[in-house]
Design a protein around this motif. Structure first.
Motif, PDB file in Angstrom:
ATOM      1  N   VAL A  56       1.842  -3.923  11.473  1.00 28.39           N
ATOM      2  CA  VAL A  56       2.236  -3.391  10.167  1.00 28.39           C
ATOM      3  C   VAL A  56       1.358  -2.182   9.843  1.00 28.39           C
ATOM      4  O   VAL A  56       0.124  -2.285   9.848  1.00 28.39           O
ATOM      5  N   ALA A  57       2.000  -1.060   9.556  1.00 34.06           N
ATOM      6  CA  ALA A  57       1.252   0.142   9.188  1.00 34.06           C
ATOM      7  C   ALA A  57       1.021   0.140   7.681  1.00 34.06           C
ATOM      8  O   ALA A  57       1.941  -0.084   6.895  1.00 34.06           O
ATOM      9  N   SER A  58      -0.219   0.392   7.291  1.00 28.37           N
ATOM     10  CA  SER A  58      -0.538   0.434   5.863  1.00 28.37           C
ATOM     11  C   SER A  58      -1.507   1.576   5.596  1.00 28.37           C
ATOM     12  O   SER A  58      -2.227   2.037   6.479  1.00 28.37           O
ATOM     13  N   TRP A  59      -1.502   2.024   4.356  1.00 26.51           N
ATOM     14  CA  TRP A  59      -2.414   3.080   3.917  1.00 26.51           C
ATOM     15  C   TRP A  59      -3.494   2.433   3.050  1.00 26.51           C
ATOM     16  O   TRP A  59      -3.198   1.703   2.117  1.00 26.51           O
ATOM     17  N   ARG A  60      -4.750   2.680   3.402  1.00 28.95           N
ATOM     18  CA  ARG A  60      -5.865   2.030   2.723  1.00 28.95           C
ATOM     19  C   ARG A  60      -6.790   3.083   2.113  1.00 28.95           C
ATOM     20  O   ARG A  60      -7.179   4.039   2.775  1.00 28.95           O
TER      21      ARG A  60
END
Length: 234
Positions: free
Chosen positions: A136-140
């Motif tokens: 899962v790609a996420s922006w943090r």
């Protein structure tokens, strides 16, 4: 001819038998120094032993001096380091990042709109990255609060139960609170033996996005960030 007291003639000595020089004070018949503790001159073995002991003592004293010098130098270096670090504030050691510009640069990697909250006074970002966990790609974005606590803003458009469980470290969902007109689910791990950097979390969904706020801040600071995020949601 000279006569003795009894009238017997005395003969004068013709020559001298070995004349012994007067002994010097503190020396024996052979001219060797007399050791006061012994009351006599040292034997060759005693002399060798005394010299060896003196050499060992000098070496020991020199080692102690060198050790003392090294200790003082190390102490001065440690003081200098502590003094230098003390002059640098926490925010200076970890440089703030421009999370707005970094989010704009990362936007092309996501189909949906990434949230860019306007933070209140005293908040700053210390890290930004695209994370890929459980496919899962996420922006943090990592935020430091005015109380020097940590809260991460995590947004993804590919959430699944396994991914969400990893973000809240296995915490069970709790009550739902409304902040900024948005419903947030609470995940509380503050009573865990070692909550780490995810002691508390708020989770909401907006369209295809799932947004997680997770960190160590208190309720007031979580609510402050949640309201700032809510203002940016559709």
């Amino acid at each position: 001819m000279a006569r003795g007291r009894e009238g017997t003639p005395r003969r004068r000595a013709r020559g001298r038998r070995g004349i012994v020089s007067p002994r010097e004070p503190g020396r024996d018949e052979q001219g060797r120094p007399i050791v006061a503790e012994l009351g006599r001159a040292e034997t060759p073995q005693e002399t060798a032993d005394r010299k060896a002991a003196a050499s060992a003592k000098r070496r020991t004293n020199q080692t102690a001096v060198n050790l003392g010098i090294a200790t003082v130098v190390s102490l001065l270096a440690a003081i200098a380091i502590v003094f230098t670090v003390g002059l640098v504030g926490g925010e200076s050691r970890i440089q703030p990042v421009d999370y707005r510009a970094e989010t704009a640069n990362a936007q092309s990697s996501f189909d949906g709109t990434l949230v860019v909250p306007e933070l209140p006074q005293g908040w700053w970002a210390n890290r930004v990255l695209i994370d890929r966990t459980a496919d899962v790609a996420s922006w943090r974005i990592g935020f430091v609060t005015p109380d020097e606590q940590y809260v991460a803003l995590i947004q993804t458009l590919e959430a699944n139960p396994s991914w969400l469980d990893g973000q809240v470290k296995g915490a069970s969902p709790g009550a739902t609170v409304s902040l900024g007109g948005v419903d947030w689910t609470i995940y509380d791990r503050r009573d865990a033996d070692d909550p780490g950097n995810v002691a508390y979390a708020l989770v909401t969904e907006s369209g295809a996005s799932t947004i997680v706020l997770a960190g160590t801040a208190d309720d007031a600071e979580f609510e402050e960030l949640a309201r700032a995020v809510a203002e940016e949601l559709p």
